[in-house]
Design a protein around this motif. Structure first.
Motif, PDB file in Angstrom:
ATOM      1  N   UNK A 181       0.796  -1.227   0.000  1.00  0.00           N
ATOM      2  CA  UNK A 181       0.000   0.000   0.000  1.00  0.00           C
ATOM      3  C   UNK A 181       0.824   1.270   0.000  1.00  0.00           C
ATOM      4  N   UNK A 182       2.110   1.174  -0.358  1.00  0.00           N
ATOM      5  CA  UNK A 182       2.961   2.365  -0.402  1.00  0.00           C
ATOM      6  C   UNK A 182       2.695   3.143  -1.686  1.00  0.00           C
ATOM      7  N   UNK A 183       2.740   4.471  -1.624  1.00  0.00           N
ATOM      8  CA  UNK A 183       2.541   5.250  -2.848  1.00  0.00           C
ATOM      9  C   UNK A 183       3.693   5.002  -3.812  1.00  0.00           C
ATOM     10  N   UNK A 184       3.400   4.529  -4.994  1.00  0.00           N
ATOM     11  CA  UNK A 184       4.441   4.183  -5.969  1.00  0.00           C
ATOM     12  C   UNK A 184       3.985   4.622  -7.348  1.00  0.00           C
ATOM     13  N   UNK A 185       4.818   5.404  -8.022  1.00  0.00           N
ATOM     14  CA  UNK A 185       4.503   5.898  -9.361  1.00  0.00           C
ATOM     15  C   UNK A 185       5.141   5.047 -10.446  1.00  0.00           C
ATOM     16  N   UNK A 186       5.616   3.874 -10.088  1.00  0.00           N
ATOM     17  CA  UNK A 186       6.269   2.995 -11.044  1.00  0.00           C
ATOM     18  C   UNK A 186       5.480   2.699 -12.304  1.00  0.00           C
ATOM     19  N   UNK A 187       4.129   2.509 -12.228  1.00  0.00           N
ATOM     20  CA  UNK A 187       3.368   2.182 -13.436  1.00  0.00           C
ATOM     21  C   UNK A 187       3.372   3.274 -14.499  1.00  0.00           C
ATOM     22  N   UNK A 188       3.597   4.533 -14.117  1.00  0.00           N
ATOM     23  CA  UNK A 188       3.514   5.635 -15.078  1.00  0.00           C
ATOM     24  C   UNK A 188       4.839   6.380 -15.221  1.00  0.00           C
ATOM     25  N   UNK A 189       5.916   5.841 -14.632  1.00  0.00           N
ATOM     26  CA  UNK A 189       7.226   6.507 -14.661  1.00  0.00           C
ATOM     27  C   UNK A 189       8.177   5.767 -15.594  1.00  0.00           C
ATOM     28  N   UNK A 190       8.932   6.523 -16.374  1.00  0.00           N
ATOM     29  CA  UNK A 190       9.889   5.952 -17.314  1.00  0.00           C
ATOM     30  C   UNK A 190      10.958   5.146 -16.589  1.00  0.00           C
ATOM     31  N   UNK A 191      11.200   3.911 -17.034  1.00  0.00           N
ATOM     32  CA  UNK A 191      12.221   3.065 -16.427  1.00  0.00           C
ATOM     33  C   UNK A 191      13.628   3.461 -16.843  1.00  0.00           C
ATOM     34  N   UNK A 192      14.595   2.724 -16.319  1.00  0.00           N
ATOM     35  CA  UNK A 192      16.001   2.991 -16.618  1.00  0.00           C
ATOM     36  C   UNK A 192      16.847   3.117 -15.363  1.00  0.00           C
ATOM     37  N   UNK A 193      16.195   3.059 -14.191  1.00  0.00           N
ATOM     38  CA  UNK A 193      16.893   3.226 -12.912  1.00  0.00           C
ATOM     39  C   UNK A 193      17.096   1.899 -12.195  1.00  0.00           C
ATOM     40  N   UNK A 194      16.641   0.813 -12.815  1.00  0.00           N
ATOM     41  CA  UNK A 194      16.679  -0.510 -12.186  1.00  0.00           C
ATOM     42  C   UNK A 194      15.874  -0.536 -10.890  1.00  0.00           C
ATOM     43  N   UNK A 195      14.794   0.243 -10.865  1.00  0.00           N
ATOM     44  CA  UNK A 195      13.855   0.281  -9.735  1.00  0.00           C
ATOM     45  C   UNK A 195      14.573   0.512  -8.407  1.00  0.00           C
TER      46      UNK A 195
END
Length: 246
Positions: A181-195
């Protein structure tokens, strides 16, 4: 022996972290120095050479008239220009401010005079064309290293076109948005940082800016609302690093 390429590093308004990140390549910086001659890098040296650069790196946002002049100089002198960091690619924290420049001057100084020739903070890419945009706060230094190696070899650098969520799956990280339930913008953020944030047990903060192409911020908003976050929190979360979320 192959003739070295000329590299210039230019800095606009920002925290300086993106320029320091070049130095944080440590030993691999010496690998790059086998391929590049650095003619200008104010963070590292007072030396400043004239002439053209094969590759220019520019970080920070355009927040003053002198920034704009330096940006245009960097573009005119660089055959290949790389925008480094989210300030340069999306405007960064200062570019996400809601208030206009006049409103900010009035709030801070009590009048709208502008002797420092400040401008509303904007991304580099809103003023000039760049050959490669590398977002992140700071950007992934491994990404920069590989891009400079590729350019020296005549190879077009890889441009990520997938969300951070893909990197979570590749690294087998647990989804912190769904599971914790943590706020995470991963679904709409450009990758390239290895999460990097998720690897640390946090939600993606969106520092690489919005994913290119068709994204669905409304769906992300609905999920965050379901997790108990209010409108103001979500709005601030969306716009922290990029003006797209205003």
């Amino acid at each position: 022996m192959m003739e070295k390429l000329r590299l210039g590093v230019f800095e606009l308004t920002g925290c300086g972290g993106c320029s320091l990140n070049v130095l944080f390549l440590y030993e691999r910086l010496f690998d790059l120095l086998e391929l590049y001659e650095i003619g200008e890098f104010r963070m590292a040296s007072s030396n400043r050479e004239e002439g053209r650069y094969d590759v220019g790196l520019i970080s920070g946002s355009v927040s003053t008239q002198s920034d704009l002049e330096l940006l245009r100089e960097a573009r005119n002198r660089s055959d290949y220009l790389i925008a480094l960091g989210t300030c340069a690619t999306h405007g960064g924290v200062q570019g996400g401010a809601n208030r206009t420049l006049k409103e900010k001057l009035r709030a801070v100084y009590g009048y709208e005079g502008n002797p420092m020739r400040a401008l509303d903070s904007k991304a580099v890419v809103e003023y000039v064309a760049v050959d490669l945009a590398m977002p992140g706060c700071p950007y992934n230094k491994e990404e920069l290293y590989q891009a400079l190696i590729d350019i020296a070899k005549g190879i077009d650098p890889v441009r990520p076109d997938y969300p951070v969520c893909v990197e979570c799956k590749l690294n087998e990280y647990e989804c912190v948005l769904i599971k914790k339930g943590l706020p995470c913008l991963g679904p709409i953020t450009l990758g390239g940082c290895s999460a990097a944030c998720v690897r640390s047990g946090l939600g993606c903060i969106g520092c690489r800016g919005p994913l290119l192409g068709n994204i669905n911020p409304a769906s992300e908003y609905d999920i965050l609302r379901e997790k108990g976050y209010d409108d103001e929190y979500i709005r601030r979360r969306f716009k922290t690093f990029a003006r797209w979320g205003q």
